[in-house]
Motif scaffolding. Sequence first.
Motif, PDB file in Angstrom:
ATOM      1  N   PHE A 168     -21.624  -5.126 -26.679  1.00 53.42           N
ATOM      2  CA  PHE A 168     -21.169  -3.838 -26.157  1.00 53.42           C
ATOM      3  C   PHE A 168     -21.088  -2.750 -27.227  1.00 53.42           C
ATOM      4  N   VAL A 169     -21.067  -3.137 -28.512  1.00 54.70           N
ATOM      5  CA  VAL A 169     -20.765  -2.168 -29.574  1.00 54.70           C
ATOM      6  C   VAL A 169     -21.778  -1.029 -29.609  1.00 54.70           C
ATOM      7  N   GLU A 170     -23.059  -1.356 -29.758  1.00 54.15           N
ATOM      8  CA  GLU A 170     -24.092  -0.317 -29.842  1.00 54.15           C
ATOM      9  C   GLU A 170     -24.163   0.518 -28.562  1.00 54.15           C
ATOM     10  N   PRO A 171     -24.170  -0.097 -27.375  1.00 55.24           N
ATOM     11  CA  PRO A 171     -24.200   0.708 -26.151  1.00 55.24           C
ATOM     12  C   PRO A 171     -22.989   1.617 -25.987  1.00 55.24           C
ATOM     13  N   LEU A 172     -21.797   1.152 -26.348  1.00 56.50           N
ATOM     14  CA  LEU A 172     -20.610   1.998 -26.270  1.00 56.50           C
ATOM     15  C   LEU A 172     -20.715   3.183 -27.223  1.00 56.50           C
ATOM     16  N   SER A 173     -21.213   2.920 -28.423  1.00 55.34           N
ATOM     17  CA  SER A 173     -21.384   3.989 -29.405  1.00 55.34           C
ATOM     18  C   SER A 173     -22.392   5.017 -28.913  1.00 55.34           C
ATOM     19  N   ARG A 174     -23.467   4.514 -28.330  1.00 58.64           N
ATOM     20  CA  ARG A 174     -24.521   5.400 -27.822  1.00 58.64           C
ATOM     21  C   ARG A 174     -24.046   6.183 -26.595  1.00 58.64           C
ATOM     22  N   ILE A 195     -25.658  -9.359 -20.640  1.00 58.63           N
ATOM     23  CA  ILE A 195     -25.001  -8.055 -20.763  1.00 58.63           C
ATOM     24  C   ILE A 195     -26.005  -6.980 -21.169  1.00 58.63           C
ATOM     25  N   THR A 196     -26.850  -7.302 -22.143  1.00 58.78           N
ATOM     26  CA  THR A 196     -27.862  -6.347 -22.598  1.00 58.78           C
ATOM     27  C   THR A 196     -28.803  -5.957 -21.474  1.00 58.78           C
ATOM     28  N   PHE A 197     -29.226  -6.937 -20.667  1.00 57.25           N
ATOM     29  CA  PHE A 197     -30.125  -6.669 -19.534  1.00 57.25           C
ATOM     30  C   PHE A 197     -29.463  -5.730 -18.534  1.00 57.25           C
ATOM     31  N   ILE A 198     -28.209  -5.968 -18.203  1.00 58.46           N
ATOM     32  CA  ILE A 198     -27.504  -5.131 -17.227  1.00 58.46           C
ATOM     33  C   ILE A 198     -27.333  -3.714 -17.759  1.00 58.46           C
ATOM     34  N   ILE A 199     -27.005  -3.585 -19.041  1.00 56.56           N
ATOM     35  CA  ILE A 199     -26.824  -2.253 -19.624  1.00 56.56           C
ATOM     36  C   ILE A 199     -28.135  -1.482 -19.627  1.00 56.56           C
ATOM     37  N   LEU A 200     -29.234  -2.153 -19.978  1.00 55.08           N
ATOM     38  CA  LEU A 200     -30.540  -1.478 -20.018  1.00 55.08           C
ATOM     39  C   LEU A 200     -30.990  -1.031 -18.635  1.00 55.08           C
ATOM     40  N   ASN A 201     -30.553  -1.760 -17.602  1.00 57.78           N
ATOM     41  CA  ASN A 201     -30.968  -1.439 -16.236  1.00 57.78           C
ATOM     42  C   ASN A 201     -29.858  -0.763 -15.432  1.00 57.78           C
ATOM     43  N   GLY A 202     -28.755  -0.472 -16.089  1.00 61.06           N
ATOM     44  CA  GLY A 202     -27.649   0.176 -15.402  1.00 61.06           C
ATOM     45  C   GLY A 202     -26.821   0.989 -16.371  1.00 61.06           C
ATOM     46  N   GLN A 223     -20.581   0.524 -17.995  1.00 66.21           N
ATOM     47  CA  GLN A 223     -19.557   0.289 -16.984  1.00 66.21           C
ATOM     48  C   GLN A 223     -19.986  -0.786 -15.994  1.00 66.21           C
ATOM     49  N   TRP A 224     -21.236  -0.751 -15.575  1.00 65.39           N
ATOM     50  CA  TRP A 224     -21.709  -1.741 -14.611  1.00 65.39           C
ATOM     51  C   TRP A 224     -21.807  -3.130 -15.224  1.00 65.39           C
ATOM     52  N   ALA A 225     -21.985  -3.200 -16.533  1.00 64.98           N
ATOM     53  CA  ALA A 225     -21.981  -4.513 -17.196  1.00 64.98           C
ATOM     54  C   ALA A 225     -20.608  -5.158 -17.068  1.00 64.98           C
ATOM     55  N   TYR A 226     -19.543  -4.368 -17.288  1.00 65.13           N
ATOM     56  CA  TYR A 226     -18.193  -4.899 -17.126  1.00 65.13           C
ATOM     57  C   TYR A 226     -17.930  -5.299 -15.673  1.00 65.13           C
ATOM     58  N   VAL A 227     -18.343  -4.429 -14.739  1.00 65.31           N
ATOM     59  CA  VAL A 227     -18.143  -4.733 -13.322  1.00 65.31           C
ATOM     60  C   VAL A 227     -18.871  -6.021 -12.933  1.00 65.31           C
ATOM     61  N   SER A 228     -20.085  -6.179 -13.447  1.00 66.10           N
ATOM     62  CA  SER A 228     -20.873  -7.383 -13.135  1.00 66.10           C
ATOM     63  C   SER A 228     -20.175  -8.634 -13.641  1.00 66.10           C
ATOM     64  N   LEU A 229     -19.577  -8.556 -14.811  1.00 60.95           N
ATOM     65  CA  LEU A 229     -18.819  -9.703 -15.327  1.00 60.95           C
ATOM     66  C   LEU A 229     -17.615 -10.000 -14.436  1.00 60.95           C
ATOM     67  N   GLY A 230     -16.973  -8.953 -13.935  1.00 69.77           N
ATOM     68  CA  GLY A 230     -15.876  -9.151 -13.005  1.00 69.77           C
ATOM     69  C   GLY A 230     -16.327  -9.838 -11.728  1.00 69.77           C
ATOM     70  N   VAL A 231     -17.497  -9.464 -11.234  1.00 74.22           N
ATOM     71  CA  VAL A 231     -18.060 -10.103 -10.037  1.00 74.22           C
ATOM     72  C   VAL A 231     -18.345 -11.576 -10.307  1.00 74.22           C
ATOM     73  N   ILE A 232     -18.866 -11.877 -11.490  1.00 75.54           N
ATOM     74  CA  ILE A 232     -19.139 -13.274 -11.851  1.00 75.54           C
ATOM     75  C   ILE A 232     -17.853 -14.095 -11.860  1.00 75.54           C
ATOM     76  N   VAL A 233     -16.799 -13.531 -12.441  1.00 72.98           N
ATOM     77  CA  VAL A 233     -15.515 -14.237 -12.470  1.00 72.98           C
ATOM     78  C   VAL A 233     -15.012 -14.483 -11.051  1.00 72.98           C
ATOM     79  N   ALA A 234     -15.160 -13.469 -10.175  1.00 76.91           N
ATOM     80  CA  ALA A 234     -14.658 -13.589  -8.807  1.00 76.91           C
ATOM     81  C   ALA A 234     -15.491 -14.544  -7.960  1.00 76.91           C
ATOM     82  N   LEU A 235     -16.807 -14.526  -8.142  1.00 72.10           N
ATOM     83  CA  LEU A 235     -17.684 -15.289  -7.251  1.00 72.10           C
ATOM     84  C   LEU A 235     -18.113 -16.641  -7.807  1.00 72.10           C
TER      85      LEU A 235
END
Length: 419
Positions: free
Chosen positions: A51-57, A174-181, A184-196
Motif C-alpha cells: 500500500f505504501v507506494e500507491p498511498l503516496s501516489r 492488492i497490487t492487481f486491485i489497485i491497478l484496476n481500481g 480504497q477499493w483494495a481495502y474494501v475488497s479485503l473486507g469482503v474476503i474476510v466477510a465471505l
Amino acid sequence: MTNDTIAAAPGRGGAFLSEGASRRAVGATTGATVGLIFGPSTILLFAFGAFVEPLSRTFGWSKPSILFAATIVSLMIMVISPVQGYLIDRFGARPTVLLSSVAFALGLAGMYFLSGNITAFYVMYALLPLLAIGLWPVSYLRVVSTWYDRRLGLAIGIANGGIGLGAALLPPLITFIILNGSVQWAYVSLGVIVALIVLPFNAFLLHEAPKAREAGQATAAASSASGDFKALVMKREFMVLAFAFFLLGFVNTGLVTNQISLLIDGGLTPQHAALVQATFGIAVLLGRFLTGVLLDYVSAKRLMSAVCVGGAAACLIYATGPAGALVFVSAILIGMVYGAEFDVLSYIIKRNFGLAVFGRAYGLIFAVFQLGAALGATLLPLSRANFQSYAPGLMIYAAALVASGLLFLVLKEKAATHA
C-alpha cells in the motif's frame, strides 16, 4: 491423523479421538490456516508494503509518514495482546473470533472513505488492530492446541503457515486491485474476503475439542479466581521464556525491515537484494512447517536454541560484508528464526503451562515481544547513521540471538502425554 490426534484436556493424558472427532480436528486446523491467511497479521503487517507506494501516489503523503502507521499497528498489538488472551481464556476462542471477523470486515470496508487526511489514516490503523482483536494468531493456535498432543507441532506448523502463505498471496492481489481500481477499493475488497471467506470458515470449522473446552473453562474460572495466573507470571520458567522472546523481538523487526537496505549498502544491486528478500520469505514459510514437524520429534528448547545460533551466524555474515552465495544462506537462517519462533512459543506454552492460561500467557509474551521490536527496530538505522556501517548494530543483534538461545536451553520442558 486418526491415531495421532488427541483431545488435550488439562491435566490429563487425553484419549484417541473417534474418526468423526478427527475430521473436526482437521477442520479446525483448516479453519485456523484460512483465518491466518487473510488475518490482520498479513493484511496490516506483511502486506502493508503493497500500500505504501500507491498511498503516496494517491494522496501525496511521504513514505516515512505512511510507514508510521505500521509503528502504530505494532504498538496497538503490544497493548491488545494481553486483552485478547484474557478474552479467549474467559469466553472462548470461537466467539471472540466470530465477532472480530465481522468487526474487522466492517473496519476494512470503512477505508472506502479514506481521503487525503493522514490523521484519519493513522486513526484507522489504530482502530483496525482493535477491531480484529480476536483474529491475531493466539486465538487460532489455542483452538488447534485443544485437538492435538502427539502431533501438536505439526498442527501448529500448518496453521501458522497460513501467515507465510498470506504474505506471499496478498501483495500481488492488492497490487492487481489497485491497478484496476483504487487504494480504497483494495481495502474494501479485503473486507469482503474476510466477510465471505474467513467468517464462514470460522463459523463452520473452528471448534475447540469438547472435553478440552469444558475442562479449560472450569480450570480458567478457578485460575482467575485464585490468582494462579499472577503466580505463573512470577515463576522463573515464565520469566525466562518472556525474556527470550523479548530478545527475539528486539532483533527480528529490525532485520526484516532493514535487510534490503543493508544488502544494497553492502554492494548488491536492488534486483539482487530483492531476490535475497524473496528467499527469506520462502524460508519463513518453510520454516513454519518444518518447525512444526520437528517439534514432534526434537526438543523444542534445543531446536529454538539452534535456530537462534543460526540467526546469530547470519548477522555476523552480514556484518562482515554480504557477498556471493552467503547472502542467501544468511537470508535462509534468518527466515528460519521467523518461521520457528511462534510455533515454538505455542508448543511450549501448551506443554508447560496448559490450555487454561494459554491465551493470557501467549498474549503477554507476544506483548513483550512487540516491546522488544519497538526498542530494536531503530538500532540498524542508528548504527548506519553514527558509524557509517550496519556492522555494529548487526553484532549487537548477533549477541542478543545467542543470549536468547542460551535462555531457551535453561528452560524445563514437559514431554507430550500419551493415551
